[in-house]
Write a protein that holds these residues in place. Structure first.
Motif, short mmCIF file in Angstrom:
data_model
loop_
_atom_site.label_atom_id
_atom_site.label_comp_id
_atom_site.label_asym_id
_atom_site.label_seq_id
_atom_site.Cartn_x
_atom_site.Cartn_y
_atom_site.Cartn_z
N TRP A 67 95.96 16.70 9.21
CA TRP A 67 97.00 15.88 8.57
C TRP A 67 98.37 16.24 9.15
N ALA A 68 98.58 17.54 9.41
CA ALA A 68 99.84 17.97 10.01
C ALA A 68 99.98 17.37 11.41
N LYS A 69 98.86 17.28 12.15
CA LYS A 69 98.90 16.67 13.50
C LYS A 69 99.25 15.19 13.38
N GLY B 199 102.58 13.01 14.68
CA GLY B 199 102.38 11.93 15.65
C GLY B 199 101.44 12.31 16.77
N GLU B 200 100.69 13.41 16.60
CA GLU B 200 99.78 13.84 17.68
C GLU B 200 98.44 13.11 17.62
N ARG C 183 93.81 5.42 13.63
CA ARG C 183 92.37 5.24 13.81
C ARG C 183 91.65 6.59 13.78
N GLU C 184 92.25 7.59 14.44
CA GLU C 184 91.58 8.89 14.50
C GLU C 184 91.60 9.58 13.13
N LYS D 105 110.85 16.55 10.99
CA LYS D 105 111.62 16.65 12.24
C LYS D 105 111.34 17.99 12.95
N LEU D 106 111.02 19.04 12.16
CA LEU D 106 110.67 20.31 12.79
C LEU D 106 109.25 20.27 13.35
N LEU D 107 108.36 19.62 12.59
CA LEU D 107 106.98 19.46 13.08
C LEU D 107 106.97 18.80 14.45
#
Ligand code: FES
Length: 568
Positions: free
Chosen positions: A167-169, A173-174, A178-179, A456-458
């Motif tokens: 979820w953090a990814k 935006g990583e 769909r994924e 924004k830090l992520l």
């Protein structure tokens, strides 16, 4: 020898008539006198369509009934509350004590000579054990067992450590929509409890260590045939306990068994919630969990179990490596092997039967631990006079000693509103502070202590920050996160005095969490503090009871009227 159906008659002023009436009604179920003359084993049914973690409870119950009947006793299944983590508002912890009261009173009220309690999803095992300890009837605990692992793009996945990581990814935006949808269908591939070392697994390991469940009961995967054979064996043991009227929880839960449970909690890199629940269980006995003694124990006991979130593997790997008996064998003299179990055996006998699995890597030897110290550390300081907790085995080593500027969120709602605001004045070196998220303030001490890293830090690649709160955190989470700050801010604890811009120093080696503001200023802020109004809805019913009676984290968050007066 047993009381069976004669036990705890409904009061009609004529015991003979009460029994006559009871038998007349229960015969409507088709039972014979032979069946009704046998010792009775009650079995709690914690199945619920809302609780997928307990999805195998019906099969466990069938198997346990088989075991009870093979041994000449009579099983009676009865429902109790079921609590699933993601289906209870405001938080499952809010309902743990209600479940404990439900089970305790139904065990007291209905005729049974022994009881099998079934639990698994985080709050259910502690609730069932708290109930059993207070009712003090011979009790066998059957955990529902962990899920099997999931797979995604060649990677092994587990709820819910990987839920948070992925979820953090997604937030960063990583990975795309769909994924994340595909992952959503793969994180929980079977019924059973989260298969990492979260609270459910932690409490199952603690239960086994306390001798309240059969060896290997913590780790057998929920869907495996072995889980149902264990349930059948548990039924046989419960029938025997019904006949001999023991051992009772009060005979098994000793100073040594609680110390063993604390050692195992440290060695498995267990959930921070495990300490709250163990404390609550102890408060139902004459024993207590001393936070400083727990911390000292943690300096001697290494983390040996290589499971997420502290390590790499999952519960089924722990199981195939020999489970809790093998772990206790590795811990050696850190465990008091004279402690006893429901079978009347000593842990020495359990450890002697532990399987040795050549080449396994899930349970390390003491010479080659995952971490040289235990998973949990107790912090104190002017911010936490009655203690705070950090799972340092799942934290970033470089942040364990850190001084940073406080960025304060007043409540969970405030944090949700502002944490991702691009205008939020925050850097990776700051300390995120959440308050009013404790037992009374939230209410129910939600698992909000894993404050999300601001988006924004992520996106700038920040993976961890120091975060502190009076909340709890899921045992499946990881990060440099200080939890359970006690007393909580809603009752006037020092966390209520922190202002954005203050400096906070965390020093895990020194077991310290400090607000670097001078004493006189803190006194001024304390004097200006306004008492918190009761949460909305707390003028009646369970919310009123909760608000009146809830204890702080260092006392296990039980209700004050449910604990037993202890030795101190
Ligand atoms: Fe039930 Fe994790 S959600 S054990």
């Amino acid at each position: 020898m047993t009381d069976g159906l004669r036990k705890g008659l409904a009061s009609y002023g004529d015991a003979g008539f009460s029994l006559f009436l009871r038998k007349a009604f229960i015969k409507a179920m088709g039972y014979s006198d032979d069946a009704l003359d046998r010792p009775i084993v009650g079995i709690t049914n914690t199945y619920s369509d809302y609780n997928p973690c307990h999805g195998n409870a019906p099969q466990i119950i069938e198997a346990a009934k088989r075991g009870v009947m093979h041994s000449g006793a009579m099983p009676f299944v009865f429902p109790t509350i079921s609590i699933a983590e993601s289906f209870t508002h405001p938080t499952s912890m809010y309902l743990r004590n209600l479940m404990a009261m439900d089970t305790e009173e139904m065990v007291r009220a209905q005729p049974m000579d022994a009881v099998i309690v079934i639990g698994g999803c985080d709050k259910t095992l502690p609730a069932q054990i708290m109930a059993a300890v207070s009712a003090d009837l011979p009790t066998v605990v059957i955990p529902v067992g962990p899920m099997v692992v999931g797979h995604h793009k060649g990677e092994v996945l587990g709820a819910c450590t990987d839920c948070r990581r992925l979820w953090a990814k997604y937030r960063a935006g990583e990975i795309d929509d769909r994924e994340i949808e595909a992952v959503n269908g793969r994180l929980a591939p079977s019924v059973g409890t989260c298969m990492v070392m979260g609270t459910a697994s932690t409490m199952a390991c603690i239960t086994e260590t306390l001798g309240l469940s059969l060896p290997m009961s913590a780790t057998i995967p929920a869907p495996h045939a072995e889980r149902f054979r264990l349930a059948e064996a548990s039924g046989r043991v419960a029938a025997q306990m019904a006949k001999t009227r023991g051992p009772k929880p009060s005979e098994l839960l000793t100073k040594s068994s609680f110390r063993n449970a604390q050692a195992v909690l440290q060695a498995i890199g267990g959930s921070t919630n495990g300490l709250i629940h163990l404390t609550a269980i102890a408060h139902r006995t004459p024993h207590r969990i001393d936070l400083d003694a727990f911390d000292r124990l943690g300096r001697d006991v290494p983390v040996l179990v290589d499971l997420k979130p502290s390590g790499e593997h999952y519960m089924e790997h722990f199981h195939h490596a020999g489970g809790v008996p093998r772990l206790m064998a590795q811990l050696g003299d850190l465990i008091d092997l004279d402690a006893r179990t429901i079978e009347g055996k000593t842990l020495r006998e359990v450890v002697a039967g532990a399987e040795a699995v050549p080449g396994q890597t899930a349970i390390r030897p003491r010479q080659n631990p995952i971490k040289p110290e235990g998973g949990l550390a107790v912090l104190r300081g002017n911010l936490a006079p009655r203690g705070a907790l950090i799972k340092h085995s799942a934290a970033t080593a470089g942040l364990l000693q850190h001084t940073g500027r406080a960025v304060v969120f007043e409540s969970v709602g405030d944090m949700t509103l502002r944490v991702d605001d691009p205008a939020l004045d925050v850097t990776a070196d700051d300390v995120l502070v959440l308050r009013n998220a404790g037992p009374k303030g939230a209410p129910g001490m939600p698992e909000a202590g894993y404050l999300p890293i601001p988006k924004k830090l992520l996106r700038a690649g920040v993976k961890d920050m120091v975060r502190i709160s009076d909340a709890r955190m899921s045992g499946t989470a990881f990060g440099t996160i200080v939890l359970h700050i006690t007393p909580e801010s809603a009752v006037g604890g020092p966390l209520a005095l922190v202002r954005t811009g203050d400096m906070i120093r965390l020093d895990v080696a020194k077991r310290s969490i400090a607000l670097l503001v001078d004493e006189a200023e803190l006194k001024r802020r304390q004097a200006a503090l306004k008492p918190q109004p009761p949460p909305e809805g707390a003028d009646r019913g369970y919310a009123w009871l909760f608000n009146e009676a809830i204890l702080q984290a260092d006392e296990g968050c039980d209700f004050d009227f449910l604990r037993r007066q202890g030795k101190g």
